[in-house]
Design an enzyme around this catalytic site. Structure first.
Site, mmCIF file in Angstrom:
data_model
loop_
_atom_site.group_PDB
_atom_site.id
_atom_site.type_symbol
_atom_site.label_atom_id
_atom_site.label_comp_id
_atom_site.label_asym_id
_atom_site.label_seq_id
_atom_site.Cartn_x
_atom_site.Cartn_y
_atom_site.Cartn_z
ATOM 1 N N TRP A 287 66.216 59.705 28.181
ATOM 2 C CA TRP A 287 65.971 61.085 28.590
ATOM 3 C C TRP A 287 67.217 61.740 29.161
ATOM 4 C CZ3 TRP A 287 62.539 63.638 26.294
ATOM 5 C CH2 TRP A 287 61.329 63.059 25.919
ATOM 6 N N ASP B 48 66.049 65.176 37.124
ATOM 7 C CA ASP B 48 64.811 65.165 36.349
ATOM 8 C C ASP B 48 63.902 64.125 36.983
ATOM 9 O OD1 ASP B 48 62.757 64.748 34.543
ATOM 10 O OD2 ASP B 48 64.053 64.359 32.821
ATOM 11 N N LYS C 250 52.622 63.627 34.044
ATOM 12 C CA LYS C 250 52.721 62.214 34.432
ATOM 13 C C LYS C 250 51.913 61.954 35.709
ATOM 14 C CE LYS C 250 56.077 61.781 31.326
ATOM 15 N NZ LYS C 250 55.949 61.045 30.061
#
Length: 385
Positions: A112, A187, A211
């Protein structure tokens, strides 16, 4: 048919939501606060909708003890959208302060953060890779800071990192120290609200909701208020800095209380309900203990298995509490493990398509009883029961 029991679901996202949240949300989707309209039908600028947004923002501020120096707001586009939004907004703010086009530092510890790096490059930003932990095609942990090489602080607009790499199972246990005066961007899509965070150390935190705190469709941004000031568009064009689309312009979104365009209010309401439960349960100190205990039990079972049963490639000091990744060694053993888990009521355990293996996502809605059931199966499978 109503859901009577909490599923033993370990999917990485969209992830498990508490049954109580879904039950209340199902009522509110049909008729919200006796308005005669469901939350998917009301105007996003109505008093009811504004209250939903304000409640979610207040809950996040309360849970994370967000200082007055920072604003909280919602966007769409998920974490991937924020890869670009970070570039647009951080460079525009830096241009106002310095009159020049800044550079960006990226700490790459998983897929990511690498995707974020590639997006910055695509947008034409001069990027310095502080460190890239990929070795032999795999991300195995976070290299010692002695290996990190930051760019010149005088030219660096921000340092970017991913606090928890969902695919690769790598998580920071500390806040990276960056050169003095340089803004830090994180992030936190897959571990936000699973632990206490000192927000004051960050210029910007963002997280997709799907999430730990809600469902897909909204992204929460926690932004230092000073970053909402930016150079005029003409100056940005002169400096060859890409102009942010209005829906990704932090100043515009913050000024309009997240409601510049049509925000999915129902999705924000899920965030409100989820954070209500976190607050009622004792806040992030309690949740951090639960998350840590769950992860510790899983890693203990995996580490105790006979050699040749499981493969764990992430260094112990970088292991994620949220996404426990491992492989099943031996021909056909992975299918046997997944099939056995399914028979016992456990799903969502297959690893990301890019890496394979097993991934156990230990998000806030996953109960200790689900983890205990999985630990029991790990022990039985490994013969350590």
């Amino acid at each position: 048919m109503p859901r009577l029991d909490e599923p033993h679901y370990f999917g990485a996202g969209p992830a498990l939501l508490p049954t109580a949240v879904l039950q209340q949300a199902s009522i509110d989707l049909l008729n919200y606060k006796d308005s005669g309209l469901g939350l998917g039908e009301i105007s996003h600028r109505s008093a009811l909708a504004v209250d939903v947004v304000n409640t979610a923002v207040a809950n996040i501020k309360s849970l994370l003890d967000v200082p007055e120096t920072h604003d909280v707001f919602f966007l769409q586009g998920g974490g991937t959208g924020e890869f670009a939004a970070v570039v647009y907004n951080m460079l525009a703010s830096y241009a106002l302060k310095t009159g020049k086009k800044g550079k960006a530092d990226y700490i790459v510890t998983g897929s990511w953060s690498d995707k974020a790096l590639q997006e910055a490059k695509r947008l034409g930003i001069d990027v310095n890779i502080v460190v890239n932990s990929k070795r032999d095609g795999k991300y195995r942990g976070i290299p010692d800071t002695t290996e990190w090489k930051f760019g010149s602080p005088e030219d660096t607009a921000y340092v970017y990192y991913c606090d928890n790499e969902t695919v690769d199972g790598v998580e920071f246990s500390y806040v990276p120290e960056v050169p003095e005066g340089v803004d830090l961007v994180a992030d936190m899509s897959s571990n936000i609200l699973s632990k206490k965070v000192d927000v004051s150390k960050y210029a910007l935190i963002f997280a997709g909701a799907q999430k730990n705190i809600g469902m897909a469709g909204v992204t929460v941004v926690i932004c230092k208020r000073s970053l909402l000031q930016k150079a005029p568009d003409a100056k940005l064009v002169e400096l060859n800095i890409p102009l942010a689309p209005l829906v990704l312009d932090f100043a515009i979104i913050a000024k309009n209380n997240s409601l510049y365009n049509t925000l999915p209010i129902f999705n924000v309401h899920i965030v409100s309900l989820t954070t209500d439960r976190l607050i009622a349960a004792g806040g992030l100190a309690v949740q951090e203990q639960i998350s840590g205990d769950n992860a510790a039990k899983l890693y203990a079972a995996l580490d105790a298995a006979p050699e040749g049963t499981f493969g764990l490639i992430v260094a112990k000091n970088s292991r994620s509490r949220m996404n426990i990744v491992f492989t099943i060694l031996g021909e056909g053993k992975e299918k046997e493990f997944l099939d056995g888990a399914k028979v016992r009521g456990m799903t969502g355990l297959a690893g990301h398509r890019s890496v394979g293996g097993i991934r156990v996502s230990n998000y806030n809605a996953v109960s200790p009883s689900s983890v205990d059931l999985l630990v029991s199966w790990i022990n039985e499978f490994a013969g350590t029961k």
